[in-house]
Design a protein around this motif. Sequence first.
Motif, PDB file in Angstrom:
ATOM      1  N   MET A   1       0.840  -1.185   0.000  1.00  0.00           N
ATOM      2  CA  MET A   1       0.000   0.000   0.000  1.00  0.00           C
ATOM      3  C   MET A   1       0.884   1.246   0.000  1.00  0.00           C
ATOM      4  O   MET A   1       1.935   1.260   0.617  1.00  0.00           O
ATOM      5  N   LYS A   2       0.406   2.263  -0.656  1.00  0.00           N
ATOM      6  CA  LYS A   2       1.149   3.508  -0.700  1.00  0.00           C
ATOM      7  C   LYS A   2       0.959   4.257   0.616  1.00  0.00           C
ATOM      8  O   LYS A   2      -0.149   4.307   1.156  1.00  0.00           O
ATOM      9  N   PRO A   3       2.006   4.866   1.132  1.00  0.00           N
ATOM     10  CA  PRO A   3       1.864   5.633   2.382  1.00  0.00           C
ATOM     11  C   PRO A   3       1.178   6.977   2.141  1.00  0.00           C
ATOM     12  O   PRO A   3       1.257   7.544   1.051  1.00  0.00           O
ATOM     13  N   ASP A   4       0.468   7.463   3.165  1.00  0.00           N
ATOM     14  CA  ASP A   4      -0.139   8.801   3.201  1.00  0.00           C
ATOM     15  C   ASP A   4      -1.262   9.036   2.183  1.00  0.00           C
ATOM     16  O   ASP A   4      -1.545  10.176   1.841  1.00  0.00           O
ATOM     17  N   ILE A   5      -1.912   7.988   1.665  1.00  0.00           N
ATOM     18  CA  ILE A   5      -3.031   8.219   0.761  1.00  0.00           C
ATOM     19  C   ILE A   5      -4.346   7.733   1.364  1.00  0.00           C
ATOM     20  O   ILE A   5      -5.408   8.043   0.847  1.00  0.00           O
ATOM     21  N   HIS A   6      -4.290   6.982   2.452  1.00  0.00           N
ATOM     22  CA  HIS A   6      -5.490   6.421   3.048  1.00  0.00           C
ATOM     23  C   HIS A   6      -6.016   7.318   4.161  1.00  0.00           C
ATOM     24  O   HIS A   6      -5.256   7.948   4.879  1.00  0.00           O
ATOM     25  N   PRO A   7      -7.342   7.384   4.327  1.00  0.00           N
ATOM     26  CA  PRO A   7      -7.900   8.209   5.402  1.00  0.00           C
ATOM     27  C   PRO A   7      -7.577   7.614   6.771  1.00  0.00           C
ATOM     28  O   PRO A   7      -7.276   6.422   6.895  1.00  0.00           O
ATOM     29  N   ASP A   8      -7.652   8.455   7.784  1.00  0.00           N
ATOM     30  CA  ASP A   8      -7.394   8.024   9.157  1.00  0.00           C
ATOM     31  C   ASP A   8      -8.509   7.083   9.607  1.00  0.00           C
ATOM     32  O   ASP A   8      -9.691   7.403   9.500  1.00  0.00           O
ATOM     33  N   TYR A   9      -8.152   5.912  10.070  1.00  0.00           N
ATOM     34  CA  TYR A   9      -9.100   4.892  10.516  1.00  0.00           C
ATOM     35  C   TYR A   9      -8.981   4.806  12.028  1.00  0.00           C
ATOM     36  O   TYR A   9      -7.941   4.416  12.548  1.00  0.00           O
ATOM     37  N   HIS A  10     -10.028   5.196  12.754  1.00  0.00           N
ATOM     38  CA  HIS A  10      -9.941   5.340  14.198  1.00  0.00           C
ATOM     39  C   HIS A  10     -11.226   4.844  14.868  1.00  0.00           C
ATOM     40  O   HIS A  10     -12.205   4.532  14.197  1.00  0.00           O
ATOM     41  N   GLU A  11     -11.231   4.787  16.196  1.00  0.00           N
ATOM     42  CA  GLU A  11     -12.410   4.340  16.937  1.00  0.00           C
ATOM     43  C   GLU A  11     -13.376   5.501  17.168  1.00  0.00           C
ATOM     44  O   GLU A  11     -12.966   6.611  17.486  1.00  0.00           O
ATOM     45  N   ILE A  12     -14.681   5.186  16.995  1.00  0.00           N
ATOM     46  CA  ILE A  12     -15.745   6.134  17.312  1.00  0.00           C
ATOM     47  C   ILE A  12     -16.813   5.388  18.104  1.00  0.00           C
ATOM     48  O   ILE A  12     -16.853   4.158  18.108  1.00  0.00           O
ATOM     49  N   LYS A  13     -17.684   6.137  18.772  1.00  0.00           N
ATOM     50  CA  LYS A  13     -18.779   5.543  19.534  1.00  0.00           C
ATOM     51  C   LYS A  13     -20.081   5.769  18.773  1.00  0.00           C
ATOM     52  O   LYS A  13     -20.355   6.855  18.294  1.00  0.00           O
ATOM     53  N   VAL A  14     -20.894   4.702  18.660  1.00  0.00           N
ATOM     54  CA  VAL A  14     -22.195   4.777  18.007  1.00  0.00           C
ATOM     55  C   VAL A  14     -23.263   4.606  19.082  1.00  0.00           C
ATOM     56  O   VAL A  14     -23.216   3.664  19.859  1.00  0.00           O
ATOM     57  N   VAL A  15     -24.207   5.558  19.137  1.00  0.00           N
ATOM     58  CA  VAL A  15     -25.300   5.501  20.107  1.00  0.00           C
ATOM     59  C   VAL A  15     -26.584   5.198  19.338  1.00  0.00           C
ATOM     60  O   VAL A  15     -26.991   5.957  18.455  1.00  0.00           O
ATOM     61  N   MET A  16     -27.217   4.062  19.683  1.00  0.00           N
ATOM     62  CA  MET A  16     -28.445   3.636  19.027  1.00  0.00           C
ATOM     63  C   MET A  16     -29.624   4.466  19.549  1.00  0.00           C
ATOM     64  O   MET A  16     -29.499   5.210  20.511  1.00  0.00           O
ATOM     65  N   THR A  17     -30.804   4.313  18.931  1.00  0.00           N
ATOM     66  CA  THR A  17     -31.968   5.093  19.327  1.00  0.00           C
ATOM     67  C   THR A  17     -32.458   4.743  20.724  1.00  0.00           C
ATOM     68  O   THR A  17     -33.065   5.576  21.389  1.00  0.00           O
ATOM     69  N   ASP A  18     -32.197   3.516  21.182  1.00  0.00           N
ATOM     70  CA  ASP A  18     -32.644   3.129  22.521  1.00  0.00           C
ATOM     71  C   ASP A  18     -31.602   3.446  23.596  1.00  0.00           C
ATOM     72  O   ASP A  18     -31.792   3.126  24.763  1.00  0.00           O
ATOM     73  N   GLY A  19     -30.494   4.074  23.213  1.00  0.00           N
ATOM     74  CA  GLY A  19     -29.479   4.479  24.174  1.00  0.00           C
ATOM     75  C   GLY A  19     -28.303   3.533  24.297  1.00  0.00           C
ATOM     76  O   GLY A  19     -27.308   3.873  24.943  1.00  0.00           O
ATOM     77  N   THR A  20     -28.374   2.352  23.723  1.00  0.00           N
ATOM     78  CA  THR A  20     -27.232   1.444  23.796  1.00  0.00           C
ATOM     79  C   THR A  20     -26.092   2.012  22.969  1.00  0.00           C
ATOM     80  O   THR A  20     -26.300   2.707  21.973  1.00  0.00           O
ATOM     81  N   GLU A  21     -24.887   1.721  23.409  1.00  0.00           N
ATOM     82  CA  GLU A  21     -23.694   2.262  22.762  1.00  0.00           C
ATOM     83  C   GLU A  21     -22.737   1.133  22.416  1.00  0.00           C
ATOM     84  O   GLU A  21     -22.727   0.101  23.080  1.00  0.00           O
ATOM     85  N   TYR A  22     -21.966   1.337  21.378  1.00  0.00           N
ATOM     86  CA  TYR A  22     -20.879   0.415  21.069  1.00  0.00           C
ATOM     87  C   TYR A  22     -19.767   1.173  20.359  1.00  0.00           C
ATOM     88  O   TYR A  22     -19.983   2.223  19.766  1.00  0.00           O
ATOM     89  N   MET A  23     -18.579   0.628  20.442  1.00  0.00           N
ATOM     90  CA  MET A  23     -17.415   1.217  19.796  1.00  0.00           C
ATOM     91  C   MET A  23     -17.169   0.483  18.484  1.00  0.00           C
ATOM     92  O   MET A  23     -17.335  -0.729  18.398  1.00  0.00           O
ATOM     93  N   THR A  24     -16.797   1.235  17.460  1.00  0.00           N
ATOM     94  CA  THR A  24     -16.454   0.653  16.175  1.00  0.00           C
ATOM     95  C   THR A  24     -15.343   1.486  15.561  1.00  0.00           C
ATOM     96  O   THR A  24     -14.985   2.534  16.086  1.00  0.00           O
TER      97      THR A  24
END
Length: 75
Positions: A1-24
């Motif tokens: 893979m070529k360096p410096d061409i791919h977007p930053d891939y990081h952890e975020i938190k997703v909050v569902m409509t019922d309030g449950t959360e998970y990290m992805t």
Amino acid sequence: MKPDIHPDYHEIKVVMTDGTEYMTRSCHGKAGDVIRLDIDPKTHPAWTGVQRVMDTGGQIAKFNKKFASIGIRKG
């Protein structure tokens, strides 16, 4: 893979409509951002199989009146 061409891939938190959360991991936003869902698989009719018909302003009645004669054959 070529360096410096791919977007930053990081952890975020997703909050569902019922309030449950998970990290992805995602390319969305910055590391640690929170995404709050308005529609998710627990509530959307496409996944639940339960549909609600809301007749706002009589749209269904107007449709039925407009197309009531279609399919009726006069002999």
